[in-house]
Design a protein around this motif. Sequence first.
Motif, PDB file in Angstrom:
ATOM      1  N   GLU A  35       0.823  -1.216   0.000  1.00  0.00           N
ATOM      2  CA  GLU A  35       0.000   0.000   0.000  1.00  0.00           C
ATOM      3  C   GLU A  35       0.854   1.262   0.000  1.00  0.00           C
ATOM      4  O   GLU A  35       0.521   2.242  -0.675  1.00  0.00           O
ATOM      5  CB  GLU A  35      -0.948   0.000   1.203  1.00  0.00           C
ATOM      6  N   SER A  39       0.718   4.151  -3.129  1.00  0.00           N
ATOM      7  CA  SER A  39       0.297   5.539  -2.948  1.00  0.00           C
ATOM      8  C   SER A  39       1.475   6.507  -2.904  1.00  0.00           C
ATOM      9  O   SER A  39       1.296   7.667  -2.551  1.00  0.00           O
ATOM     10  CB  SER A  39      -0.521   5.673  -1.662  1.00  0.00           C
ATOM     11  N   GLY A  53      -2.064  -7.637  -1.321  1.00  0.00           N
ATOM     12  CA  GLY A  53      -3.332  -7.163  -1.880  1.00  0.00           C
ATOM     13  C   GLY A  53      -4.228  -8.327  -2.247  1.00  0.00           C
ATOM     14  O   GLY A  53      -5.407  -8.367  -1.884  1.00  0.00           O
ATOM     15  N   LEU A 233      -4.912   3.709   3.301  1.00  0.00           N
ATOM     16  CA  LEU A 233      -4.477   3.477   1.941  1.00  0.00           C
ATOM     17  C   LEU A 233      -5.169   2.248   1.372  1.00  0.00           C
ATOM     18  O   LEU A 233      -5.273   1.222   2.025  1.00  0.00           O
ATOM     19  CB  LEU A 233      -2.960   3.271   1.923  1.00  0.00           C
ATOM     20  N   PHE A 234      -5.652   2.379   0.139  1.00  0.00           N
ATOM     21  CA  PHE A 234      -6.359   1.232  -0.445  1.00  0.00           C
ATOM     22  C   PHE A 234      -6.021   1.030  -1.916  1.00  0.00           C
ATOM     23  O   PHE A 234      -6.561   0.148  -2.557  1.00  0.00           O
ATOM     24  CB  PHE A 234      -7.865   1.403  -0.291  1.00  0.00           C
ATOM     25  N   GLY A 236      -3.512  -0.159  -3.530  1.00  0.00           N
ATOM     26  CA  GLY A 236      -2.936  -1.454  -3.886  1.00  0.00           C
ATOM     27  C   GLY A 236      -3.993  -2.522  -3.979  1.00  0.00           C
ATOM     28  O   GLY A 236      -4.112  -3.213  -5.003  1.00  0.00           O
TER      29      GLY A 236
END
Lengths: 270, 306
Positions: A35, A39, A53, A233-234, A236
């Motif tokens: 992640e 980002s 992931g 954070l998403f 990935g």
Amino acid sequence: MRKLKNSLITSLTWLIVIIFFFPVFWMFINAFKSEQDASAIPPTLIFEPNFSGFQRLMDRGMADYLLNSLTSSVLSTLIVLLLAIPAAYALSIRPIKKIQDVLFFFISTRFLPAAASLLPLYMIFKSLGVLDNINALSLVYAAMNLPIAVWMMRSFFNEVPMEIVEAAQIDGANFRTELIRIVLPIVLPGIAAVALICFIFSWNEYFLATLLTTSDAKTAPPFLASFVDGRGLFLGVLSAASMVAALPVLIAGWIAQKQLVRGLAMGAVK
Amino acid sequence: MTTQTTAKTSVVKVETQVKKARLSRALILPALIFSIVLTQIPFLVTIYFSTLEWNLLKPTEIKFTWFDNYVAVFEKGDLLPATFATIGITSLAVVFSVVLGLFLAVLLDRKFRGQAVARTLLITPFLLMPAAASLIWKHSMFDSNVGILSWLTEALGGTPIQWTTDLPFLVVVIMLTWQYTPFMMLILLAGLQSQTPEVLEAAAVDGASAWKTFRWITLPHLRQYVEIAVLLGTIMLLQVFDPIAIITKGTGGTKTLSYLLYERAFVGLNVGEAAAYGVVTVLLTIVVATVALRSLFKVFIEGGQR
């Protein structure tokens, strides 16, 4: 000079191709990043491959949603073929009076915004208790794809030489032999194209799936959209999910490009 | 004697023809009934619902109200903006993707190294699941913190743009153009490749410039392909939903008819009003589709005659 011009045009072509493909490429790359890496600004191209992931997708039960997508796509495609092949055969090889009206009717149902007939369907499904049911969703998908399938299929049937059909009829072939032995083998590639397109449309469908399913019958597209609710954070995991969900159609489409175009252009493109 | 036999054969003929017609009808009927049951009858029910006062919170108090729901729908005044949004997004995306698609088709019609790979990469946006594409564009490209486009504008010395909040209309048009250009390109490429090489060679022998050949031979030949591309693009884009629901949620002039209907029908609780929205949306969509396609083809025909 000419050579220079040529390689300039080739470079320009590749530049545009790369720009167009970039979001997909970036999705593929981000799917294999942690992640933090996914980002990171500035974006990184060098990173340590990371499969967490994909692990998290499985933890959230993506396999079930993919299975639902597969079920609804295959089931609806089968229904469409079962209904559209006889109809297209009749419309093309044994045309009746008022054939124009029938064709117009089919194409006009495609212009009808799905949402307009959805409200009663929603109510009926609710009262029948099939609101979150994959078979019910498949039926709706079949209805969504049927008009276009009839149109595409008819254009393929139209290419069957009438002489062959007439010869078979004179030889006393009954309708079933005529359809199965003579006509179907000729239009088989066309049928495959139609099946592929129906499958793709159902697999990628988001609107009806969001409205008619909640959990048991949820398909991959609404699952993807529900992915972005968490904080943090998403990118990935979102990229990994998108990649997995999109891959079957991407591969099928890459392999069958030609049939795809012909089918979508309703036989008008040779 | 002879008249008798001809009469007899014609009777047989008529009989077989009747039989044939019956078979044809029997073959079409299942598809027709399926379609009617799942699309037409629900639409009729929608029309019926639209005349009812029916709130889901008061399920026992359903009554007939004639056209009150329609009056309410028109008084809300969100139909006109939604119609304009639909026309704007559809026509811009169709025009951009056809123009770009034509350009790319011409580029890909040449022989060069890796041509097949280039074509395969190029069609990918059209195959990518629209929900996935919308999410990737929103969070990976247009995002103001981690998006590639923001990073790019900053790296080039510009001020980062809040794409999805400040320019939602443009974002939707860009994303749809990206998605549909490959489709248009494929149809137009098929058109280019169906040209007879002899005609092009003859033009070259006669000393026609590349541009003149393109303008006077290729473009007229492509017209029917452009028409197909525009027609199919319009059908698909008029009902587009995914990027609007996922990226903009109908903000900033992107509330199209299909999104408005979704919002009214499934977020609110008023069934009667939602049904009225449904009926009006269908009518507007049909009008927009007919007018848009008619006027577009008029431009083509006039352009072709000049």
